[in-house]
Write an enzyme that holds these catalytic residues in place. Structure first.
Site, PDB file in Angstrom:
ATOM      1  N   SER A  23      31.912  54.682  -6.146  1.00 48.16           N
ATOM      2  CA  SER A  23      31.919  54.229  -7.536  1.00 48.16           C
ATOM      3  C   SER A  23      30.515  54.018  -8.087  1.00 48.16           C
ATOM      4  O   SER A  23      30.197  54.457  -9.201  1.00 48.16           O
ATOM      5  CB  SER A  23      32.713  52.920  -7.642  1.00 48.16           C
ATOM      6  OG  SER A  23      32.554  52.304  -8.894  1.00 48.16           O
TER       7      SER A  23
ATOM      8  N   HIS B  77      37.373  44.521  -2.875  1.00 50.19           N
ATOM      9  CA  HIS B  77      37.787  43.236  -3.434  1.00 50.19           C
ATOM     10  C   HIS B  77      36.883  42.056  -3.077  1.00 50.19           C
ATOM     11  O   HIS B  77      37.175  40.930  -3.463  1.00 50.19           O
ATOM     12  CB  HIS B  77      39.228  42.927  -3.002  1.00 50.19           C
ATOM     13  CG  HIS B  77      40.232  43.808  -3.684  1.00 50.19           C
ATOM     14  ND1 HIS B  77      40.466  45.093  -3.277  1.00 50.19           N
ATOM     15  CD2 HIS B  77      41.024  43.608  -4.759  1.00 50.19           C
ATOM     16  CE1 HIS B  77      41.384  45.644  -4.058  1.00 50.19           C
ATOM     17  NE2 HIS B  77      41.724  44.762  -4.970  1.00 50.19           N
TER      18      HIS B  77
ATOM     19  N   GLY C 138      39.177  52.801  -7.812  1.00 54.01           N
ATOM     20  CA  GLY C 138      40.036  52.472  -6.675  1.00 54.01           C
ATOM     21  C   GLY C 138      41.391  53.115  -6.845  1.00 54.01           C
ATOM     22  O   GLY C 138      42.250  52.581  -7.551  1.00 54.01           O
TER      23      GLY C 138
ATOM     24  N   HIS D  98      42.423  43.768 -11.331  1.00 61.08           N
ATOM     25  CA  HIS D  98      43.579  43.510 -10.477  1.00 61.08           C
ATOM     26  C   HIS D  98      43.172  42.548  -9.371  1.00 61.08           C
ATOM     27  O   HIS D  98      42.004  42.410  -9.036  1.00 61.08           O
ATOM     28  CB  HIS D  98      44.093  44.814  -9.852  1.00 61.08           C
ATOM     29  CG  HIS D  98      45.460  44.690  -9.256  1.00 61.08           C
ATOM     30  ND1 HIS D  98      45.827  45.304  -8.087  1.00 61.08           N
ATOM     31  CD2 HIS D  98      46.552  43.995  -9.685  1.00 61.08           C
ATOM     32  CE1 HIS D  98      47.091  45.023  -7.826  1.00 61.08           C
ATOM     33  NE2 HIS D  98      47.550  44.219  -8.774  1.00 61.08           N
TER      34      HIS D  98
END
Length: 210
Positions: A119, A139, A41, A164
């Site tokens: 990814s 997320h 990301g 995160h």
């Protein structure tokens, strides 16, 4: 962190609060000597500046993996949408030009290597051991789970896994990263060694990913 890169990181477009960025930098300085760093990301390159600065200091390198079409929360109609990142030719988000400009302006093109792709697809082809993995892509729980399962097996023992946007309180943010983070801790493969705001730093202490 060098003053010029610190200034660039603070001014770059993105969602990384500066105190969390500094902890990201310090973590990368600590674990970077063990090998390459990988960021899932990239968006416009803000967090990559903190990581790239650490890579320069330690002689490491940062691979940043992003399709640059934007996660769900920055699509049109969502709260974090930035219309200046829309590509009118395709009617899609495209943060890659902004990312490249950010990294080039900071002089970190030798330390930060962009991999443009999904990814999950890139992880399936990856074989290089990682000193540090920073997960900050989609997320919701599904994408975070795929990022973790696809990339965490490549973290060397003694290396770092960083999440995160970990929010125990649902009123403060989505629960995807928090749920996966809890699962990771329960697996026993990682232990938490530091946190700042929504940033959680874990160290690999055993085999498996749970």
């Amino acid at each position: 962190m060098p003053a010029d890169l610190l200034y660039a990181a603070q001014r770059a477009k993105g969602f990384m609060p500066h105190p969390e960025g500094l902890v990201l930098f310090e973590t990368a300085v600590e674990y970077g000597p063990l090998g390459p760093i990988c960021e899932i990301g990239s968006y416009c390159g803000k967090s990559a500046l903190y990581l790239g600065s650490a890579a320069r200091q330690t002689g490491s390198v940062v691979f940043t993996v992003d399709h640059h079409r934007g996660s769900e929360e920055i699509q049109p109609g969502w709260a974090y949408h930035d219309p200046t990142l829309m590509d009118p030719r395709f009617g899609k988000m495209d943060s890659l030009p902004s990312f490249r400009c950010t990294i080039a302006a900071a002089g970190l093109e030798d330390e930060v290597i962009a991999i443009v792709g999904k990814s999950e697809r890139v992880a399936g082809l990856w074989n290089t051991p990682l000193a540090m993995l920073f997960i900050d892509g989609g997320h919701s729980e599904g994408p975070v789970t795929k990022d973790y399962e696809g990339w965490a097996p490549h973290i060397v023992e003694g290396g770092a896994l960083v999440f995160h946007d970990v929010y125990p309180d649902p009123a403060r943010g989505g629960q995807g990263p928090y749920l996966v983070y809890q699962r990771v801790l329960a697996s026993g493969a990682f232990k938490e060694v530091r946190h700042e705001g929504s940033l959680r730093v874990l160290e690999r202490v055993g085999p498996g990913i749970g």
